[in-house]
Scaffold this motif. Sequence first.
Motif, PDB file in Angstrom:
ATOM      1  N   ILE A 111      49.104  51.848  19.030  1.00  0.00           N
ATOM      2  CA  ILE A 111      50.302  52.646  18.765  1.00  0.00           C
ATOM      3  C   ILE A 111      50.093  53.525  17.539  1.00  0.00           C
ATOM      4  O   ILE A 111      50.478  54.712  17.519  1.00  0.00           O
ATOM      5  CB  ILE A 111      51.522  51.730  18.581  1.00  0.00           C
ATOM      6  N   VAL A 112      49.475  52.940  16.498  1.00  0.00           N
ATOM      7  CA  VAL A 112      49.181  53.732  15.299  1.00  0.00           C
ATOM      8  C   VAL A 112      48.222  54.875  15.638  1.00  0.00           C
ATOM      9  O   VAL A 112      48.389  56.007  15.156  1.00  0.00           O
ATOM     10  CB  VAL A 112      48.593  52.829  14.202  1.00  0.00           C
ATOM     11  N   LEU A 113      47.239  54.600  16.487  1.00  0.00           N
ATOM     12  CA  LEU A 113      46.292  55.647  16.865  1.00  0.00           C
ATOM     13  C   LEU A 113      46.983  56.752  17.662  1.00  0.00           C
ATOM     14  O   LEU A 113      46.696  57.944  17.471  1.00  0.00           O
ATOM     15  CB  LEU A 113      45.156  55.037  17.691  1.00  0.00           C
ATOM     16  N   ILE A 114      47.914  56.376  18.545  1.00  0.00           N
ATOM     17  CA  ILE A 114      48.656  57.392  19.309  1.00  0.00           C
ATOM     18  C   ILE A 114      49.486  58.262  18.379  1.00  0.00           C
ATOM     19  O   ILE A 114      49.518  59.494  18.505  1.00  0.00           O
ATOM     20  CB  ILE A 114      49.548  56.705  20.366  1.00  0.00           C
ATOM     21  N   ILE A 115      50.166  57.616  17.416  1.00  0.00           N
ATOM     22  CA  ILE A 115      50.978  58.387  16.469  1.00  0.00           C
ATOM     23  C   ILE A 115      50.091  59.298  15.628  1.00  0.00           C
ATOM     24  O   ILE A 115      50.431  60.459  15.370  1.00  0.00           O
ATOM     25  CB  ILE A 115      51.787  57.432  15.577  1.00  0.00           C
ATOM     26  N   PHE A 116      48.953  58.764  15.201  1.00  0.00           N
ATOM     27  CA  PHE A 116      48.043  59.578  14.389  1.00  0.00           C
ATOM     28  C   PHE A 116      47.522  60.769  15.186  1.00  0.00           C
ATOM     29  O   PHE A 116      47.385  61.877  14.657  1.00  0.00           O
ATOM     30  CB  PHE A 116      46.879  58.720  13.912  1.00  0.00           C
ATOM     31  N   THR A 117      47.235  60.558  16.462  1.00  0.00           N
ATOM     32  CA  THR A 117      46.743  61.662  17.299  1.00  0.00           C
ATOM     33  C   THR A 117      47.842  62.668  17.578  1.00  0.00           C
ATOM     34  O   THR A 117      47.613  63.884  17.525  1.00  0.00           O
ATOM     35  CB  THR A 117      46.200  61.111  18.625  1.00  0.00           C
ATOM     36  N   CYS A 118      49.049  62.176  17.868  1.00  0.00           N
ATOM     37  CA  CYS A 118      50.160  63.080  18.170  1.00  0.00           C
ATOM     38  C   CYS A 118      50.710  63.774  16.940  1.00  0.00           C
ATOM     39  O   CYS A 118      51.522  64.696  17.065  1.00  0.00           O
ATOM     40  CB  CYS A 118      51.286  62.324  18.860  1.00  0.00           C
ATOM     41  N   ALA A 119      50.316  63.334  15.754  1.00  0.00           N
ATOM     42  CA  ALA A 119      50.805  63.985  14.544  1.00  0.00           C
ATOM     43  C   ALA A 119      50.332  65.425  14.453  1.00  0.00           C
ATOM     44  O   ALA A 119      50.933  66.246  13.759  1.00  0.00           O
ATOM     45  CB  ALA A 119      50.345  63.214  13.308  1.00  0.00           C
ATOM     46  N   PHE A 120      49.256  65.737  15.152  1.00  0.00           N
ATOM     47  CA  PHE A 120      48.726  67.098  15.148  1.00  0.00           C
ATOM     48  C   PHE A 120      49.101  67.849  16.414  1.00  0.00           C
ATOM     49  O   PHE A 120      48.514  68.874  16.724  1.00  0.00           O
ATOM     50  CB  PHE A 120      47.195  67.060  15.017  1.00  0.00           C
ATOM     51  N   PHE A 121      50.061  67.296  17.142  1.00  0.00           N
ATOM     52  CA  PHE A 121      50.471  67.921  18.404  1.00  0.00           C
ATOM     53  C   PHE A 121      51.692  68.790  18.112  1.00  0.00           C
ATOM     54  O   PHE A 121      52.781  68.258  17.878  1.00  0.00           O
ATOM     55  CB  PHE A 121      50.815  66.822  19.421  1.00  0.00           C
ATOM     56  N   ILE A 174      47.522  55.290  25.799  1.00  0.00           N
ATOM     57  CA  ILE A 174      48.748  54.632  26.275  1.00  0.00           C
ATOM     58  C   ILE A 174      48.406  53.452  27.176  1.00  0.00           C
ATOM     59  O   ILE A 174      49.021  52.373  27.074  1.00  0.00           O
ATOM     60  CB  ILE A 174      49.632  55.653  27.003  1.00  0.00           C
ATOM     61  N   CYS A 175      47.429  53.616  28.057  1.00  0.00           N
ATOM     62  CA  CYS A 175      47.046  52.512  28.957  1.00  0.00           C
ATOM     63  C   CYS A 175      46.465  51.340  28.175  1.00  0.00           C
ATOM     64  O   CYS A 175      46.767  50.168  28.478  1.00  0.00           O
ATOM     65  CB  CYS A 175      46.031  53.020  29.977  1.00  0.00           C
ATOM     66  N   LEU A 176      45.646  51.625  27.174  1.00  0.00           N
ATOM     67  CA  LEU A 176      45.082  50.525  26.380  1.00  0.00           C
ATOM     68  C   LEU A 176      46.173  49.792  25.610  1.00  0.00           C
ATOM     69  O   LEU A 176      46.152  48.557  25.507  1.00  0.00           O
ATOM     70  CB  LEU A 176      44.031  51.075  25.415  1.00  0.00           C
ATOM     71  N   ALA A 177      47.127  50.551  25.058  1.00  0.00           N
ATOM     72  CA  ALA A 177      48.226  49.887  24.349  1.00  0.00           C
ATOM     73  C   ALA A 177      49.030  48.998  25.296  1.00  0.00           C
ATOM     74  O   ALA A 177      49.394  47.859  24.943  1.00  0.00           O
ATOM     75  CB  ALA A 177      49.127  50.943  23.700  1.00  0.00           C
ATOM     76  N   ALA A 178      49.297  49.492  26.523  1.00  0.00           N
ATOM     77  CA  ALA A 178      50.045  48.683  27.491  1.00  0.00           C
ATOM     78  C   ALA A 178      49.268  47.437  27.888  1.00  0.00           C
ATOM     79  O   ALA A 178      49.845  46.341  27.999  1.00  0.00           O
ATOM     80  CB  ALA A 178      50.362  49.539  28.721  1.00  0.00           C
ATOM     81  N   LEU A 179      47.959  47.559  28.099  1.00  0.00           N
ATOM     82  CA  LEU A 179      47.164  46.391  28.480  1.00  0.00           C
ATOM     83  C   LEU A 179      47.099  45.365  27.354  1.00  0.00           C
ATOM     84  O   LEU A 179      47.125  44.153  27.598  1.00  0.00           O
ATOM     85  CB  LEU A 179      45.747  46.836  28.870  1.00  0.00           C
ATOM     86  N   PHE A 180      47.022  45.832  26.128  1.00  0.00           N
ATOM     87  CA  PHE A 180      46.997  44.883  25.010  1.00  0.00           C
ATOM     88  C   PHE A 180      48.319  44.124  24.908  1.00  0.00           C
ATOM     89  O   PHE A 180      48.329  42.907  24.668  1.00  0.00           O
ATOM     90  CB  PHE A 180      46.721  45.617  23.697  1.00  0.00           C
ATOM     91  N   PHE A 181      49.429  44.815  25.081  1.00  0.00           N
ATOM     92  CA  PHE A 181      50.724  44.136  24.987  1.00  0.00           C
ATOM     93  C   PHE A 181      50.977  43.220  26.186  1.00  0.00           C
ATOM     94  O   PHE A 181      51.720  42.230  26.065  1.00  0.00           O
ATOM     95  CB  PHE A 181      51.851  45.157  24.872  1.00  0.00           C
ATOM     96  N   LEU A 182      50.367  43.529  27.342  1.00  0.00           N
ATOM     97  CA  LEU A 182      50.561  42.685  28.525  1.00  0.00           C
ATOM     98  C   LEU A 182      49.591  41.513  28.590  1.00  0.00           C
ATOM     99  O   LEU A 182      49.771  40.616  29.426  1.00  0.00           O
ATOM    100  CB  LEU A 182      50.412  43.529  29.795  1.00  0.00           C
ATOM    101  N   ALA A 183      48.576  41.530  27.770  1.00  0.00           N
ATOM    102  CA  ALA A 183      47.572  40.456  27.819  1.00  0.00           C
ATOM    103  C   ALA A 183      48.210  39.121  27.421  1.00  0.00           C
ATOM    104  O   ALA A 183      49.007  39.042  26.478  1.00  0.00           O
ATOM    105  CB  ALA A 183      46.407  40.794  26.894  1.00  0.00           C
ATOM    106  N   ARG A 184      47.845  38.035  28.144  1.00  0.00           N
ATOM    107  CA  ARG A 184      48.370  36.705  27.886  1.00  0.00           C
ATOM    108  C   ARG A 184      47.215  35.704  27.798  1.00  0.00           C
ATOM    109  O   ARG A 184      46.199  35.842  28.474  1.00  0.00           O
ATOM    110  CB  ARG A 184      49.335  36.267  29.008  1.00  0.00           C
TER     111      ARG A 184
END
Length: 426
Positions: free
Chosen positions: A231-241, A205-215
Motif C-alpha cells: 500500500i505504501v508503494l502504491i501511494i508512493f508511486t501514485c504520488a507522482f500521478f 494492487i494484485c500483490l497487496a490483495a494477495l498479501f492481505f488474503l493470505a492465511r
Amino acid sequence: MALLPIFLRFLAHFEGIPRRTGLELSLMTRYFIFQVIHSFLIVTLSGGLIQALPGLLNNPTSVPTLLASNLPQASTFFLTYITLQGLTGAAGGILQIVPLVVYYVKLIILGSTPRSIYKIKFTLRNVAWGTTFPSLTLIVVIALVYTPLQPITAGLAFATFWLFYKLWTYLFLYVLDQPASGDTGGLFFPKAIQHIFVGLYVQQICLAALFFLARNQNKKASAIPEGALMIVLIIFTCAFFLRALTLSVIADGVNVFRVHSAGFHFVVNQSYGPLVTALPLTLAHKSYGMPHQPSLPSGEPEDDMAQENEEADAEEAAQGKKPAVAVHDTRGATDGFDKAKQIENGDDDEEVRPLRERAATMPTDFNHPATVEPQRPIWIPRDELGLADAEAKSMLAQGIDVSMKDAEMNERGKIAVDGRPPKDMV
C-alpha cells in the motif's frame, strides 16, 4: 475480435477526429483498455473464481483462503498465451499468409486500371499502430503482474519479445513502409509507456490483495506487513500521478480551456511532456501562424465606409426622411466572387496580388486533392488491336495529357504494369 478495431476506428471518426494519425492514437487507447479488461482481468478473475466455486459453496467462510490460493493459478493460461503469441505471432508475421491472399483478391476485384494495379503490386503496406501497440503492451502487462507469482513468465516474455524484435526488423526492412501521412512525430511511444504503467499499478494492487488474503494454518492473516508495504508503494508511486486543468491564453485575447492530462509517472511526464505538447524548433519553419488580413492599398477600409453608410441610413429613417428597409449587404459576397474569378483567371492587379500570395502560403492539408494537385495524365494500357493508340491520338488532339508507357493489355483483358505511372504520380 477482428471486427473490433474497425468499429473503434469508426467511432473515432464519428467523434470528429479529422486526421488518420489521430484515429490511430484514439484506437490505440480504446483497444488497449478493451484488451486489459477482456483478455486479462476477466480471465484472471473468472479463472480463480471458477476453480474456487466448489469450495465456496461448501464453506463460504473460507473465501479469503480460497481466493488467495486459486487466483494465482490463472497464470498457467497466461504462460501458454505468451508462448503462443511468441511462436505463432512471429511465424505468421514471417509467412504473411493473410496479406498474400488479400493481394490476389485485390488484383481480381480492384485491378481494373494501370494505376490500381501499380498501387496493389508496388506500394508497400502501412503499419496499423493502433492495433499493434496494444497487443504488445498487453504482454508487458501480463509479464509485470505474473512475474512475482510465476518467475518463468519473465523468461517466456523475454523470448517472445526477442522473436518479435527479429520479426519487426525484417518487416520494416523489406515489407512495410511508413508514409509521411502516418507520421505522428513519436506520439505512439509515450502512450505505450503510459499503458505499461497501467500494468505496474495492476501488479501492485494484485500483490497487496494477495498479501492481505493470505492465511496461515490457523486461518489467520499471515502477510499483513507485506500488504501494508505494498500500500505504501502504491501511494508512493501514485504520488507522482498528476492531472491538471489549466487555462491557456491564445494570441489576440482569446481564452481557451485546455486539459493537459499528465497520465504518466512524473519522470516520464517530465521527459516526454515538452515533446508531446510543443513543436520542436527544427520544425518551426514548417508551421503556420495565425493568418493576417492583408491591408488594402486604398485609403479608408471598405468595412468602415459601409458601417458609416448604414448608420447614416438608419439616422435618416429615424427622422422620417427615408423609409426604413432591411438592408442585406451582398457587397462582400459579390466582391469575394469577383476576386476569386480574378485569381482563377490569373489577373494580378494590386488588390488581387496580396490575396494570391496569401493563398500560396496557406496550408492545404485539408483541401480536396482536386483543388491543390495538378491534373494527372490519363494512363491507359497498350493493346494488340491498336484501340489505345487511336484513343490516345484523339485525347491529345483535344489537349488531354495521356500516356501508354509501361502498361499493356493482353488478349484476355489482363493488364500488366512494368513501371511507375506517368510523371511518377500514383
